[in-house]
Write a protein that holds these residues in place. Structure first.
Motif, PDB file in Angstrom:
ATOM      1  N   TRP A  42       0.798  -1.225   0.000  1.00 33.85           N
ATOM      2  CA  TRP A  42       0.000   0.000   0.000  1.00 33.85           C
ATOM      3  C   TRP A  42       0.834   1.280   0.000  1.00 33.85           C
ATOM      4  O   TRP A  42       0.327   2.357   0.287  1.00 33.85           O
ATOM      5  CB  TRP A  42      -0.975   0.026   1.190  1.00 33.85           C
ATOM      6  N   ARG A  43       2.112   1.202  -0.325  1.00 33.99           N
ATOM      7  CA  ARG A  43       2.976   2.384  -0.279  1.00 33.99           C
ATOM      8  C   ARG A  43       2.503   3.482  -1.241  1.00 33.99           C
ATOM      9  O   ARG A  43       2.684   4.658  -0.935  1.00 33.99           O
ATOM     10  CB  ARG A  43       4.415   1.972  -0.592  1.00 33.99           C
ATOM     11  N   THR A  46      -0.053   5.245   1.001  1.00 34.98           N
ATOM     12  CA  THR A  46       0.474   5.854   2.228  1.00 34.98           C
ATOM     13  C   THR A  46       1.489   6.958   1.933  1.00 34.98           C
ATOM     14  O   THR A  46       1.518   7.969   2.630  1.00 34.98           O
ATOM     15  CB  THR A  46       1.073   4.797   3.167  1.00 34.98           C
ATOM     16  N   ALA A  51      -4.021   7.199   4.875  1.00 37.27           N
ATOM     17  CA  ALA A  51      -3.784   6.172   5.886  1.00 37.27           C
ATOM     18  C   ALA A  51      -4.511   4.916   5.422  1.00 37.27           C
ATOM     19  O   ALA A  51      -5.579   4.990   4.813  1.00 37.27           O
ATOM     20  CB  ALA A  51      -4.321   6.615   7.243  1.00 37.27           C
TER      21      ALA A  51
END
Length: 157
Positions: A42-43, A46, A51
């Motif tokens: 999920w970078r 994020t 979030a």
């Protein structure tokens, strides 16, 4: 719908606004290894200011809450991972929005390489969510999406 497993994205439902953007991340195996690891954790989201309530790697069927904070407003975006791709030259995933999300559709984040060139491609299909106030705010959400896409393309560099 966003076909992250395919290099060429076939035509899709005309009821959605379609977007595909791509950026060069760099060259070589080290960039490839880092980018493929990060995209599956999920970078892209994020590192773009969102979030994500998932701490592990993406997995098909995961239900995840993505949260955006804009000034004093918190926007909750429930999604479900619908496809995960792990191939020798293509790694990524797609998620679809769930009820309560500000838009209706699907988004995919794909890291792919040709030779030693490593790229990130973001695909999305979007239409207004059925519920208010999001339906009325859809034109503003399209602007927010363009800003988010620019951030996504920088997220894995």
């Amino acid at each position: 719908m966003t076909s992250p497993e395919r290099g060429e994205w076939p035509a899709s439902d005309r009821g959605y606004r379609r977007s595909e953007v791509s950026a060069l991340l760099g060259h070589g195996d080290a960039i490839w290894e880092r980018a493929t690891r990060d995209v599956l954790r999920w970078r892209v989201k994020t590192a773009s200011g969102f979030a994500v309530d998932s701490t592990g790697p993406v997995s098909q069927g995961d239900h995840v809450i993505v949260t955006a904070r804009v000034l004093t407003v918190t926007v909750v975006e429930p999604v479900e991972v619908v496809e995960v791709v792990k191939e020798s030259d293509r790694v990524g995933f797609a998620y679809r929005t769930l009820p309560g999300h500000p838009v209706s559709g699907e988004e995919a984040f794909i890291v792919h390489r040709r030779g030693d060139e490593v790229r990130l491609t973001v695909r999305s299909l979007t239409r207004p969510a059925p519920q208010q106030p999001w339906r009325a705010l859809y034109p503003l959400l399209l602007i927010a999406q363009r800003i988010a896409r620019r951030r996504y393309l920088r997220s894995l560099r």
